[in-house]
Design a protein around this motif. Structure first.
Motif, short mmCIF file in Angstrom:
data_model
loop_
_atom_site.label_atom_id
_atom_site.label_comp_id
_atom_site.label_asym_id
_atom_site.label_seq_id
_atom_site.Cartn_x
_atom_site.Cartn_y
_atom_site.Cartn_z
N GLU A 27 1.60 5.13 1.00
CA GLU A 27 0.17 6.66 1.60
C GLU A 27 1.14 7.65 1.65
O GLU A 27 2.81 7.52 1.41
CB GLU A 27 -0.13 5.80 2.67
CG GLU A 27 -1.29 4.82 3.20
CD GLU A 27 -0.75 4.72 4.47
OE1 GLU A 27 -1.39 5.60 5.13
OE2 GLU A 27 -0.14 3.98 5.34
N LYS B 231 -6.91 5.29 3.02
CA LYS B 231 -6.93 5.82 1.29
C LYS B 231 -5.95 5.68 0.95
O LYS B 231 -5.28 7.25 0.01
CB LYS B 231 -6.59 7.96 2.32
CG LYS B 231 -8.47 7.51 2.64
CD LYS B 231 -8.86 8.84 2.47
CE LYS B 231 -9.88 9.55 3.28
NZ LYS B 231 -10.51 9.05 4.32
N CYS C 289 -5.74 -0.72 2.99
CA CYS C 289 -4.77 0.14 2.48
C CYS C 289 -6.16 1.21 2.00
O CYS C 289 -5.39 1.93 2.26
CB CYS C 289 -4.61 -0.35 0.73
SG CYS C 289 -3.84 0.72 0.50
N SER C 290 -6.99 1.01 2.03
CA SER C 290 -8.25 1.69 1.24
C SER C 290 -9.09 2.39 2.77
O SER C 290 -9.51 3.86 2.52
CB SER C 290 -9.62 1.05 1.12
OG SER C 290 -8.97 0.41 -0.41
N SER C 291 -9.03 2.31 3.51
CA SER C 291 -9.12 2.65 4.98
C SER C 291 -8.43 4.02 5.08
O SER C 291 -8.67 4.14 6.02
CB SER C 291 -9.41 1.46 5.93
OG SER C 291 -8.13 0.93 6.68
N THR D 110 -3.18 3.62 -2.31
CA THR D 110 -3.59 3.03 -3.00
C THR D 110 -2.62 1.53 -3.62
O THR D 110 -1.35 1.87 -2.42
CB THR D 110 -2.32 3.73 -4.29
OG1 THR D 110 -2.70 4.71 -4.86
CG2 THR D 110 -2.61 2.91 -5.56
N CYS E 149 1.13 -1.16 0.12
CA CYS E 149 -0.21 -0.13 -0.44
C CYS E 149 0.68 0.99 -0.80
O CYS E 149 1.53 1.57 0.87
CB CYS E 149 -0.58 0.15 1.15
SG CYS E 149 -1.89 0.87 1.45
N SER F 151 -6.21 -5.29 1.01
CA SER F 151 -6.59 -4.63 -0.03
C SER F 151 -7.49 -3.41 0.56
O SER F 151 -7.54 -2.45 0.61
CB SER F 151 -7.70 -4.78 -1.07
OG SER F 151 -8.33 -3.70 -2.10
#
Length: 117
Positions: free
Chosen positions: A79, A110, A106-108, A112, A77, A103
Motif C-alpha cells: 500500500e 487499494k 488488499c484490494s479493499s 497491490t 500487499c 487478495s
C-alpha cells in the motif's frame, strides 16, 4: 526482500516518491489479525518524524515489534498511502487468511497483492 541477478528493482510512487525498498521504519507483528506489517519511508519526513511507531504498533494495533515478518505468509500487499509518506507492506498468514481472502483484503485497501510462491 527479493533481488534479481542485476540488482534490486525499485518501484517508486510518483505521488510521494517513496520506494518499496525505502528504509524500514518499523515491523509490527499483529498475530490477532493474522498479519505482520512493514512500514517503510524516510524517518525525517514531516509525516514520520513525530510518529511514535512503537506505540502505534503495540497500543493502537495491539501488535508487537518484530525484527522481520515471518517468511511463511500466503501473500503480501503493498500500500502506498497518499497522506503518510510511507509504504506499508502487509504480510498475510494462514489460517486467518487464504490467498483469496488476503487478495480481497488488499484490494479493499487499494493495494497491490502478490501471492507467495
Amino acid at each position: 526482500m527479493r533481488t534479481g541477478l542485476l540488482g534490486v528493482v525499485l518501484v517508486v510512487v510518483s505521488s510521494c516518491g517513496v520506494a518499496v525498498d525505502a528504509p524500514l521504519l518499523m515491523t509490527c507483528d499483529i498475530p490477532s489479525q493474522g498479519t505482520c506489517e512493514e512500514w517503510r519511508g524516510n524517518k525525517m519526513d514531516e509525516t514520520n518524524a513525530n510518529v511514535n511507531f512503537d506505540s502505534l504498533c503495540s497500543s493502537t494495533l495491539n501488535g508487537q515489534i518484530a525484527p522481520v515478518c515471518a517468511g511463511n505468509a500466503v501473500g503480501k500487499c503493498v500500500e502506498r498511502p497518499s497522506v503518510a509518506k510511507r509504504v506499508i507492506i502487509t504480510h498475510y498468514y494462514a489460517p486467518t487468511f487464504s490467498t483469496a481472502s488476503a487478495s480481497a483484503d488488499c484490494s479493499s485497501m487499494k493495494g497491490t497483492f502478490e501471492a507467495a510462491n
